[in-house]
Design a protein around this motif. Sequence first.
Motif, PDB file in Angstrom:
ATOM      1  N   TYR A 117     -17.017   2.244  -4.255  1.00 56.23           N
ATOM      2  CA  TYR A 117     -16.002   3.293  -4.421  1.00 56.23           C
ATOM      3  C   TYR A 117     -15.089   3.349  -3.197  1.00 56.23           C
ATOM      4  O   TYR A 117     -13.869   3.506  -3.316  1.00 56.23           O
ATOM      5  N   ALA A 118     -15.683   3.207  -1.995  1.00 50.47           N
ATOM      6  CA  ALA A 118     -14.896   3.274  -0.764  1.00 50.47           C
ATOM      7  C   ALA A 118     -13.862   2.152  -0.708  1.00 50.47           C
ATOM      8  O   ALA A 118     -12.742   2.348  -0.215  1.00 50.47           O
ATOM      9  N   ARG A 119     -14.224   0.978  -1.222  1.00 50.00           N
ATOM     10  CA  ARG A 119     -13.279  -0.144  -1.211  1.00 50.00           C
ATOM     11  C   ARG A 119     -12.074   0.119  -2.110  1.00 50.00           C
ATOM     12  O   ARG A 119     -10.990  -0.429  -1.880  1.00 50.00           O
ATOM     13  N   LYS A 120     -12.246   0.963  -3.123  1.00 48.99           N
ATOM     14  CA  LYS A 120     -11.167   1.216  -4.085  1.00 48.99           C
ATOM     15  C   LYS A 120     -10.351   2.460  -3.757  1.00 48.99           C
ATOM     16  O   LYS A 120      -9.326   2.714  -4.389  1.00 48.99           O
ATOM     17  N   MET A 121     -10.803   3.263  -2.797  1.00 51.55           N
ATOM     18  CA  MET A 121     -10.126   4.523  -2.499  1.00 51.55           C
ATOM     19  C   MET A 121      -8.722   4.296  -1.957  1.00 51.55           C
ATOM     20  O   MET A 121      -8.467   3.349  -1.209  1.00 51.55           O
ATOM     21  N   ASP A 122      -7.830   5.210  -2.319  1.00 53.20           N
ATOM     22  CA  ASP A 122      -6.491   5.233  -1.737  1.00 53.20           C
ATOM     23  C   ASP A 122      -6.570   5.997  -0.427  1.00 53.20           C
ATOM     24  O   ASP A 122      -6.615   7.229  -0.419  1.00 53.20           O
ATOM     25  N   MET A 123      -6.611   5.284   0.676  1.00 50.89           N
ATOM     26  CA  MET A 123      -6.786   5.925   1.969  1.00 50.89           C
ATOM     27  C   MET A 123      -5.528   6.652   2.445  1.00 50.89           C
ATOM     28  O   MET A 123      -5.553   7.279   3.507  1.00 50.89           O
ATOM     29  N   ASN A 124      -4.456   6.580   1.680  1.00 51.39           N
ATOM     30  CA  ASN A 124      -3.241   7.329   2.021  1.00 51.39           C
ATOM     31  C   ASN A 124      -3.144   8.643   1.256  1.00 51.39           C
ATOM     32  O   ASN A 124      -2.171   9.377   1.432  1.00 51.39           O
ATOM     33  N   SER A 125      -4.129   8.934   0.392  1.00 49.11           N
ATOM     34  CA  SER A 125      -4.109  10.208  -0.315  1.00 49.11           C
ATOM     35  C   SER A 125      -4.411  11.339   0.660  1.00 49.11           C
ATOM     36  O   SER A 125      -5.081  11.131   1.684  1.00 49.11           O
ATOM     37  N   PRO A 126      -3.919  12.551   0.391  1.00 54.17           N
ATOM     38  CA  PRO A 126      -4.188  13.662   1.309  1.00 54.17           C
ATOM     39  C   PRO A 126      -5.681  13.900   1.536  1.00 54.17           C
ATOM     40  O   PRO A 126      -6.105  14.167   2.671  1.00 54.17           O
ATOM     41  N   ALA A 127      -6.496  13.794   0.484  1.00 53.83           N
ATOM     42  CA  ALA A 127      -7.932  14.028   0.634  1.00 53.83           C
ATOM     43  C   ALA A 127      -8.568  12.967   1.517  1.00 53.83           C
ATOM     44  O   ALA A 127      -9.434  13.260   2.346  1.00 53.83           O
ATOM     45  N   ALA A 128      -8.157  11.704   1.345  1.00 47.65           N
ATOM     46  CA  ALA A 128      -8.714  10.627   2.165  1.00 47.65           C
ATOM     47  C   ALA A 128      -8.300  10.783   3.622  1.00 47.65           C
ATOM     48  O   ALA A 128      -9.114  10.555   4.537  1.00 47.65           O
ATOM     49  N   LYS A 129      -7.070  11.173   3.865  1.00 49.49           N
ATOM     50  CA  LYS A 129      -6.631  11.386   5.240  1.00 49.49           C
ATOM     51  C   LYS A 129      -7.414  12.520   5.894  1.00 49.49           C
ATOM     52  O   LYS A 129      -7.773  12.443   7.073  1.00 49.49           O
ATOM     53  N   ALA A 130      -7.679  13.570   5.125  1.00 48.81           N
ATOM     54  CA  ALA A 130      -8.493  14.675   5.652  1.00 48.81           C
ATOM     55  C   ALA A 130      -9.887  14.181   6.018  1.00 48.81           C
ATOM     56  O   ALA A 130     -10.432  14.525   7.080  1.00 48.81           O
TER      57      ALA A 130
END
Length: 793
Positions: A117-130
């Motif tokens: 799941y971590a490999r597929k996450m959008d790390m630029n989303s607000p939740a991921a940045k948080a």
Amino acid sequence: MKRTLTTLGVIIAATAAGAAWYSESSKPQRSGELTLAHLDAPVTVRYDERGVPHIQAANEADMYRALGFVHAQDRLFQMEMLRRLARGELAEALGARLVDTDRLFRTLGIRAHADDYARKMDMNSPAAKALLAYLDGINQFQGSRPAPVEFDLLGIEKRPFTVEDTLSVAGYMAYSFAAAFRTEPVLTYVRDELGADYLKAFDLEWHPEGVVGQTLATNDWNDLSRLARLSQQALVEAGLPQFEGSNAWAVSGRRTASGKPLLAGDPHIRFAVPAVWYEAQLSYPGFNLYGHHQALNPTASLGHNERFAWSLTMFQNDDLDLIAEKSNPDNPQQVWYQGRWVDLEQREETIRVKDGEPITLTLRRSAHGPIINDALGAAAGKTPIAMWWAFLETENPILDAFYQLNRANTLDKARTAAEKIHAPGLNVIWANADGDIGWWAAAKLAQRPDGVNPYFILDGSSAAADKPGFLPFSANPQEENPERGYIVSANYQPQSPTGVAIPGYYNLPDRGQRLNQKLAQADVKWDLNNSQALQLDPGTGYAPRLLAPILDELRTAATGEREQQLVEQLASWNGDHELDSVPATLFNQLAYELTNAVMRDELGDAFFDSLLQTRALDVALPRLTADAGSPWWDKRGTEPVEKRADIVKVAWQASLAHLQKTFGDDSAKWIWGSAHPLTHNHPLGQQQPLDRLFNVGAFAAPGGHETPNNLSHRVGPAPWQVIYGPSTRRLIDLADGAHGLGINPVGQSGVPFDRHYADQAEAYIKGEYLPMHFSEEDVKANSRETLVLKPAN
């Protein structure tokens, strides 16, 4: 001699001074200044009288980075233990006795799923940045400050916390909800080995379609029994939170004294030290929220501000199926799936063991899910049992869901956030100052073929185990601004607006009915005071309902005046579990003795012990006492056919004998407060003398199993250790959302010997509430210490 005593005195003094220094060095720093890299501007953290941080930042990233730092100050060991449990790494810290637990969690696939799941996450989303900012704060604390005492005692080496760790902990939380894992083996055993007449007690419809088609061998049944016990043991031995149930309600302004909605919530979770929730007020320009956070999660799971508030309960929908696969007799690494033999997927993982050799696991997966009896290693039986689990099969953007819920000030925003919660199933109960109240049963609900009953183990060689898809969110149970003026959520079975059946392992309706009965009173205007009384209600209609059909048989079984008096006390008892109640003690012992006399002989010790851990037993007991003709009453292995009256007499006599042995002959001293203690256990407090250093309690506890004040225990013989209960009690009147009330069961800090380690424990057990400071005026007036986190450059 004089020189010897002098030397000894110096050693003692030096040891005491060293211990004091060591203790102080590991405590949180709550005042002064510290440098934190990657900040854009200074962050002010004001700590109130309970040790709750109130964080003021210039921007969102700085706020979450500061939260990670202060959260780690108080809860780093909790974070470490949770990620190790979820990722199957406890044996590396605690030794060989945790290998079975690690093997189970590796088999569940949580670790592999989180990594993928971590490999597929959008790390630029607000939740991921948080999340990334929050984890950076944790890692900066870990890299710059002394390790917690538990790290030194266990020899744990520090290593960075990752996105994968957070996602794995989310998987552990979902697994702790999964009652099917512990229930389906028992129910299937009752149906297949005992028969439909025995199954009637559990109030399940008899569905012959879609269940195990092949005959399970004895060792397969042993597998299922061992897995159920291992599942429960893993949660107990880790000493970490397990989600059990909850209460929550929202009352519209038409029904409150203030004219604005009121929200109440108390999620029921296994007690532990530290407590599950970490309270913090977070603010930057345009955002202000008082939240209750779980370890390794930047967003609040419970929260409020002046404009809106929400709480959670367990949905308890059945999102996990156990599936018996049909093996190829010529190739045990193949199973029959959709008309052909299909290879099982395989992967290897290694468990590191403290003071031992590493253990390599071969883990298998069918098209339906992980083969969970691989958790038993070489001792597993011949039938592969797969686990289909919604957590592994859905997108489940739960980080985004709660990021949005932390900002959801309208019905539309709250509904949109709730729709993103796929697994575990959660009831979101929400209210705002504009007058709206809402409830959404949030989960991805699996479609199952017609006629399939997921309460039993399914047949993987047929279409019964397949999932055609998921229901739309519109089919989920939900309400918005109902005409009656209030919403109650208490883990009972909800109704879908489309009428579709939603299988689940729901709690009895008694607790919800009691709350509904009180909230329905048209002449009551709800405020913070009478809401406290409702949250602290120690009563239940369950006990009188269970007792009513057997009261005459109890009167016949009782010998002598004193026993007759005890029966009449039960007969007139209203079900309240007050500290001075004798009937509460007598009833709970009798409930166990009835269960033991009725069911152990049919189930055997292993399945009987598993049944005691399930909600299915709560359903069965009142149905059994009301059914004098049930086959359960006849004891196996005896020549006469026992009747209900015979077993009631045996249970009555056994109850009295046990209570006399445990508490003495004077039945006036069999009071609930003596029989029902609460001890908050630390993971290291399971051994003496560490229990005296790390555990908190014991406290005499009111309330009981399925009372609104759900300080609950497992069915068993006295005394009853309280296992779970309200993990916090929160009350927010949105006419004045800045002055909500709450309580922590132990303390805000997870650092032993810190002044906030257990400073709320006595207030909690007494039913007291404390202010959750929110307004600038209140925060300023109640600040005790101020820490400033400054940018490194």
